[in-house]
Design a protein around this motif. Structure first.
Motif, PDB file in Angstrom:
ATOM      1  N   CYS A 194       0.804  -1.227   0.000  1.00  0.00           N
ATOM      2  CA  CYS A 194       0.000   0.000   0.000  1.00  0.00           C
ATOM      3  C   CYS A 194       0.834   1.273   0.000  1.00  0.00           C
ATOM      4  O   CYS A 194       0.265   2.384  -0.024  1.00  0.00           O
ATOM      5  CB  CYS A 194      -0.933   0.018   1.214  1.00  0.00           C
ATOM      6  N   SER A 195       2.138   1.139   0.080  1.00  0.00           N
ATOM      7  CA  SER A 195       3.050   2.296   0.037  1.00  0.00           C
ATOM      8  C   SER A 195       2.822   3.252   1.205  1.00  0.00           C
ATOM      9  O   SER A 195       2.963   4.477   1.069  1.00  0.00           O
ATOM     10  CB  SER A 195       2.916   3.046  -1.291  1.00  0.00           C
ATOM     11  N   CYS A 230      -0.998 -11.816   4.373  1.00  0.00           N
ATOM     12  CA  CYS A 230      -0.451 -11.102   3.202  1.00  0.00           C
ATOM     13  C   CYS A 230      -1.414 -11.184   2.016  1.00  0.00           C
ATOM     14  O   CYS A 230      -1.556 -10.219   1.253  1.00  0.00           O
ATOM     15  CB  CYS A 230       0.909 -11.677   2.822  1.00  0.00           C
ATOM     16  N   LEU A 231      -2.077 -12.334   1.844  1.00  0.00           N
ATOM     17  CA  LEU A 231      -3.068 -12.448   0.774  1.00  0.00           C
ATOM     18  C   LEU A 231      -4.225 -11.482   1.024  1.00  0.00           C
ATOM     19  O   LEU A 231      -4.744 -10.858   0.083  1.00  0.00           O
ATOM     20  CB  LEU A 231      -3.587 -13.877   0.688  1.00  0.00           C
ATOM     21  N   SER A 232      -4.608 -11.326   2.291  1.00  0.00           N
ATOM     22  CA  SER A 232      -5.659 -10.361   2.621  1.00  0.00           C
ATOM     23  C   SER A 232      -5.212  -8.945   2.286  1.00  0.00           C
ATOM     24  O   SER A 232      -5.999  -8.140   1.766  1.00  0.00           O
ATOM     25  CB  SER A 232      -6.015 -10.449   4.110  1.00  0.00           C
ATOM     26  N   ILE A 233      -3.955  -8.633   2.583  1.00  0.00           N
ATOM     27  CA  ILE A 233      -3.444  -7.290   2.271  1.00  0.00           C
ATOM     28  C   ILE A 233      -3.461  -7.056   0.760  1.00  0.00           C
ATOM     29  O   ILE A 233      -3.848  -5.985   0.291  1.00  0.00           O
ATOM     30  CB  ILE A 233      -2.018  -7.116   2.840  1.00  0.00           C
ATOM     31  N   ALA A 292      -5.242  -1.784  -1.928  1.00  0.00           N
ATOM     32  CA  ALA A 292      -4.222  -2.440  -2.735  1.00  0.00           C
ATOM     33  C   ALA A 292      -4.665  -2.603  -4.188  1.00  0.00           C
ATOM     34  O   ALA A 292      -3.848  -2.582  -5.112  1.00  0.00           O
ATOM     35  CB  ALA A 292      -3.884  -3.801  -2.137  1.00  0.00           C
ATOM     36  N   LEU A 293      -5.973  -2.799  -4.386  1.00  0.00           N
ATOM     37  CA  LEU A 293      -6.501  -3.043  -5.726  1.00  0.00           C
ATOM     38  C   LEU A 293      -6.886  -1.759  -6.448  1.00  0.00           C
ATOM     39  O   LEU A 293      -7.290  -1.804  -7.606  1.00  0.00           O
ATOM     40  CB  LEU A 293      -7.739  -3.945  -5.631  1.00  0.00           C
ATOM     41  N   THR A 294      -6.738  -0.649  -5.783  1.00  0.00           N
ATOM     42  CA  THR A 294      -7.249   0.617  -6.296  1.00  0.00           C
ATOM     43  C   THR A 294      -6.123   1.603  -6.520  1.00  0.00           C
ATOM     44  O   THR A 294      -5.160   1.664  -5.757  1.00  0.00           O
ATOM     45  CB  THR A 294      -8.272   1.214  -5.308  1.00  0.00           C
ATOM     46  N   ARG A 295      -6.292   2.363  -7.549  1.00  0.00           N
ATOM     47  CA  ARG A 295      -5.409   3.503  -7.807  1.00  0.00           C
ATOM     48  C   ARG A 295      -6.077   4.702  -7.146  1.00  0.00           C
ATOM     49  O   ARG A 295      -7.120   5.150  -7.552  1.00  0.00           O
ATOM     50  CB  ARG A 295      -5.238   3.667  -9.315  1.00  0.00           C
TER      51      ARG A 295
END
Length: 1012
Positions: free
Chosen positions: A942-943, A999-1002, A1008-1011
């Motif tokens: 997620c930076s 980690c898979l949840s993250i 994580a899936l969104t810009r």
């Protein structure tokens, strides 16, 4: 309510205060209404026009219709039948008719009424207007402004009494920028360096770093591949593979090198037509060879060729002009001023390619003409080296010339070969064939033509040793089609020749003929050894000869028997009329190999031969002689030729464009390729400025016309798609269509300013990308309050940054990069990452080829999605929202369907990425602190660091998973077994499994899936 009507109402036509405050704008308020509701029956298409009424042109709308009514009477809406027809309650009179299921609301009718009262002014569609740079507005001075883009946006916001959103947090901004420019999240190190940079230029420095990254070209190429309908196979049954990935790599290089867009365009549309075209320019022209190719047995080649031509017009028009020209294939366009004739004038540009429309069949790769060899630079360098070696090997060595002179001197002088006609003493045959010795010492066969037979011919003993026996076929009017065979075709096929002397079979050493010769064994198997089997296929009614040479001359005085065998499972071509001769020359086969040209050359003294003649003699000597010098030269040449052929066969064969086969082009009545109407010449749409006379009337001229300053569309279309890239939606939402049916531009002056900037900055793509991402508009936070969300849910006013789901190829790349699995190798053949079993099984319906999925191994499993093999008939299983790659697609298809979650939660790639992420964060943190490991994983994905609340949730998730795996260690082992990657665990398996699950949840977090 339809899309255009909604957009028009949103623009303000339903607000009376707005309605009467300013004159009605034809383009934004009237044209969308007419186009959506009226043009289908009263527009440009003469074939479907009703009642003799045309409303898309003012002069036609002001004329009486067939009914005598005048639709529009300028200044007098009450006398205009269009108003009466819109407000009547008579179902037979009301427009649009009830069956159309279209309605025009009262507010829209009022707009039309006011427009007519104001004079019913028509204006051409805005996209067809000449492109002139607008003057950037001068809003109230603001520290928010970064460049002229912001001035346009701020002016629009001010009119609506809105303020732009604050700048996004620094970490979120870098993640957004990285995803947009290179399609990958920033590494923790890149993020740390950026956060530590407090200089005023920190953001611009990050922009420049990303624009210079080699991953920039990979990110931008994804969009171009969709437009070019790129795939690694042809489509349809058999779905033959191709080597078009070479063009894909060219696109990546061109984008990374910031090739000016005008050059980028010219090379892709007409690189092959450029003077002294380079290999890269020819490869670039493969853009228009990325189409489907139908290799099905029942397909009609010419029909498929015309389908390809139609596709090329559509791809070119959509990609560069933003027009739906394909709508004019069968009739005049119903909305845009594009007559059917213009469609076929455009098609004429592409109707010169030497192609059949279908690929050759039978193998994995099905490459249709025209194509070129196009390997990597190293491969092409090696090709040049091998070509030089083959060329050098083809030169005649001095020692061969000396041996050739020696050989020629050893041959008998005088005539090349003296053949003595032999009169057979008897001639018999079996299986219903009769042989007769006729005048002129020839043999005539009559009777049946079975596919297996044998002729036995007794020859008289000779006074000199026989070195060769010759059979001449003779035409004969008594034979089918004039001979020389017994079959209906008149041809003759001899399978084998046997020679006996005094009852003992003679071994044969050589055979020759003046025609294409190929040996066949008695079983019908090809066999090139003339001592075992031999055959010839003379043309109908044409004399031909064939020669056999005994390994050792037949001594004088021995009776000779000649046996001609015919053995075939299907061929029924026996000899019908022939003559037999003998020779005593030293090497009759050698001297008869080329009985015409070579004999004439041989008759000349070597000193009188030209270079070509001497080379022909030397080549023959090298090919046929057993002299050590000839054998050495032959082996050298064969080795060089073999190496060259092998290397060429291994090179990619890229389908490219060519104008090598000019054809006439006709309008197709109703779009049917077999119904040819008027002939047309290549030309551009008449609604746009014409090509300049100095441009060639071919694809090269078309490409230069597209990029000419006079063309108003190309620059608008491209910058609109650049805006779409960074904001999710273009300034014109319908980025595939800027024609009359297009959505209205949210910021029309900004669109034109950007287009003019692009053109005037010499089509510098990276400049435009930098300009957009350095604007304050781009840098805004994506957070939105309830009031702004209610007022502008689609963010048309750009009061905030957009927030949208990443596309499936980028999601996969983000998962691989965040986990540390990503293989950043660039270019080359496509790879085959994980795919659910059985997806390709349905392709093996004919068993003509094996469609087993050849999953890659090792690092190839983790290449970027750009390099995944794209089977056109069955797209990669985890590319759930990608375009079909069967047609041109310029608009992203982002999705949030259950398929999305099924992939990102269950696919092997994401599960292996989760394991790799867990292993990497354990090693990177070098601690047993679980929360430090969870924070590191969150940071990589997620930076940013998780806040305390988020960290508590992560810890609870880990503890629960750990307890479950401790209770069932076998479940932990199974969970960690996903994928082929290394599994050297840096800790106890149940611990690593629990951390992997979190980690898979993250990786599946919305963030994580969104810009953002």
């Amino acid at each position: 309510m339809n899309r255009i009507t909604q957009a028009t109402i949103a623009a303000g036509i339903c607000l009376k205060a707005t309605l009467y405050a300013e004159p009605v704008d034809y383009r934004s308020q009237v044209l969308p209404l007419l186009s959506e509701n009226c043009f289908n029956c009263h527009g440009p298409d003469s074939g479907t026009r009703k009642g003799g009424l045309r409303l898309d042109r003012r002069e036609d709308a002001l004329r009486p219709a067939e009914s005598g009514e005048i639709a529009i009477v300028p200044g007098n809406p009450d006398a205009s039948s269009i108003i009466a027809r819109l407000i009547t309650h008579d179902p037979d009179e009301i427009m649009p008719p009830p069956e159309s299921k279209k309605t025009i609301p009262p507010a829209a009718v009022e707009v039309l009424r006011k427009w007519i009262k104001e004079g019913a002014e028509y204006r051409s569609h805005w996209a067809f207007d000449p492109l002139v740079r607008p003057t950037a507005p001068m809003p109230t001075p603001s520290t928010w402004l970064k460049n002229p883009i912001d001035a346009f946006v701020l002016e629009s916001l001010t009119k609506q009494h809105l303020q732009p959103s604050p700048e996004a947090p620094k970490a979120a901004l870098l993640r957004r920028l990285s995803l947009d420019l290179i399609g990958l999240p920033p590494t923790p190190e890149e993020l740390a360096a950026y956060l530590a940079d407090d200089t005023a230029s920190a953001y611009e420095t990050a922009v420049d770093r990303l624009l210079a990254s080699p991953q920039y070209g990979e990110r931008m190429a994804l969009l171009w591949l969709d437009a070019a309908r790129y795939a690694d196979s042809n489509g349809f049954q058999q779905d033959g593979d191709t080597h078009q990935y070479v063009w894909r790599d060219w696109v990546v290089r061109a984008l990374n090198n910031n090739m000016p867009f005008d050059q980028f365009t010219v090379e892709q549309l007409a690189g092959d037509l450029l003077p002294d075209a380079t290999l890269d320019q020819k490869i670039a022209s493969a853009f228009n060879r990325n189409h489907l190719l139908n290799g099905e047995g029942g397909a009609i080649a010419e029909e498929q060729r015309n389908i390809i031509l139609v596709d090329r017009v559509d791809v070119t028009a959509t990609t560069w002009l933003g027009l739906t020209m394909a709508c004019a294939q069968c009739h005049d366009h119903k909305y845009d001023p594009i007559p059917q004739r213009d469609f076929y004038r455009m098609m004429a540009f592409f109707n010169q390619v030497p192609e059949t429309g279908m690929p050759p069949g039978g193998k994995q790769y099905r490459i249709a003409d025209p194509w070129i060899h196009a390997g990597s630079q190293a491969q092409m360098n090696q090709l040049a080296q091998l070509e030089k070696q083959a060329s050098d090997a083809a030169k005649t060595p001095p020692e061969v010339l000396a041996a050739l002179t020696e050989w020629e001197n050893s041959l008998a002088q005088g005539p090349v070969v003296e053949w003595t006609s032999l009169t057979p003493t008897s001639a018999t045959a079996d299986l219903g064939v009769s042989l007769e010795i006729t005048a002129g010492n020839s043999v005539f066969a009559s009777g049946n033509a079975p596919n297996q037979a044998e002729y036995r011919i007794e020859l008289p003993a000779q006074t000199a040793a026989i070195t060769g026996i010759r059979i001449d076929t003779l035409p004969d009017a008594r034979l089918p089609q004039g001979g020389a065979g017994l079959s209906d075709s008149g041809n003759a096929v001899l399978t084998r020749v046997r020679v006996s002397a005094n009852g003992t079979e003679v071994s044969l050493a050589k055979a020759a003929a003046d025609h294409s010769q190929r040996g066949f064994s008695a079983e019908g198997v090809l066999d090139d050894d003339p001592a075992k089997a031999w055959a010839f296929h003379p043309e109908v009614a044409t004399p031909h000869f064939s020669v056999v040479q005994p390994a050792v001359p037949i001594p004088a005085g021995q009776a000779v028997q000649l046996i001609l065998e015919f053995r075939s499972s299907h061929v029924r071509h026996l000899l019908g009329h022939f003559r037999i001769s003998s020779a005593t020359a030293a090497d009759p086969v050698a001297l008869q190999k080329f009985p015409g040209a070579l004999a004439a050359i041989f008759a000349k003294p070597a000193a009188q031969r030209n270079a070509k003649e001497q080379k022909a003699m030397a080549d023959y000597f090298i090919k046929s002689s057993s002299h050590p010098a000839a054998v050495a030269a032959r082996k050298t040449k064969e080795a060089a030729d073999s190496a060259l052929v092998a290397h060429r066969d291994a090179l990619p064969k890229v389908m490219v464009m060519s104008d090598a086969k000019p054809r006439k082009t006709h309008v197709h009545a109703r779009g049917v390729y077999t119904s040819l109407a008027e002939e047309v010449q290549s030309g551009t749409p008449e609604c746009l400025p014409p090509m300049k006379p100095e441009l060639p009337n071919n694809r090269l001229g078309l490409a230069k016309w597209l990029m000419s300053p006079e063309n108003p569309l190309t620059a608008r279309v491209q910058v609109n798609r650049y805006w779409q890239l960074f904001f999710g939606v273009g300034l014109v939402k319908s980025s595939e269509n800027l024609g009359v049916q297009a959505d209205p531009a949210s910021h029309p002056e900004l669109l034109d300013w950007l287009a003019a900037e692009f053109r005037e900055k010499q089509w510098d793509v990276k400049h435009m990308h930098r300009l957009i991402v350095t604007s304050a508009t781009y840098r805004q936070s994506s957070k939105v309050g309830a009031e702004l969300l209610e007022m502008d849910p689609a963010n048309k006013l750009l009061a905030r940054a957009p927030r949208f789901r990443l596309s499936s190829p980028l999601l996969r790349d983000v998962a691989l990069a965040s986990s540390g699995l990503l293989n950043r190798e660039m270019g080359g053949k496509p790879v085959y990452p994980y795919q659910p079993p059985g997806i390709w099984d349905g392709l093996s319906i004919t068993k003509e080829r094996d469609f087993t999925y050849p999953q890659s191994k090792g690092a190839d499993l983790y290449r970027r999605s750009l390099y995944t093999f794209w089977r056109r008939t069955v797209a990669p299983g985890n590319m759930f929202d990608a375009s079909s790659r069967t047609i041109c697609s310029v608009k992203p298809s982002l999705t949030n369907t259950p398929i999305h979650a099924l992939i990102t939660l269950n696919d092997v790639t994401w599960n292996e990425a989760a394991r790799a992420l867990a292993i990497n964060v354990i090693r990177e943190t070098n601690t047993t602190d679980t929360e430090a490991q969870l924070s590191r994983a969150w940071l990589r994905v997620c930076s940013r660091q998780p806040n305390d609340h988020e960290l508590k949730i992560l810890r609870r998730s880990f503890d629960k998973a750990h307890r479950e795996f401790l209770a069932d260690p076998q479940a932990a082992s199974r969970y960690l077994a996903h994928g082929d990657g290394a599994r050297e665990l840096p800790g106890e398996p149940t611990y690593v499994a629990a951390l992997s699950a979190v980690c898979l949840s993250i990786l599946n977090l919305d963030e994580a899936l969104t810009r953002e």
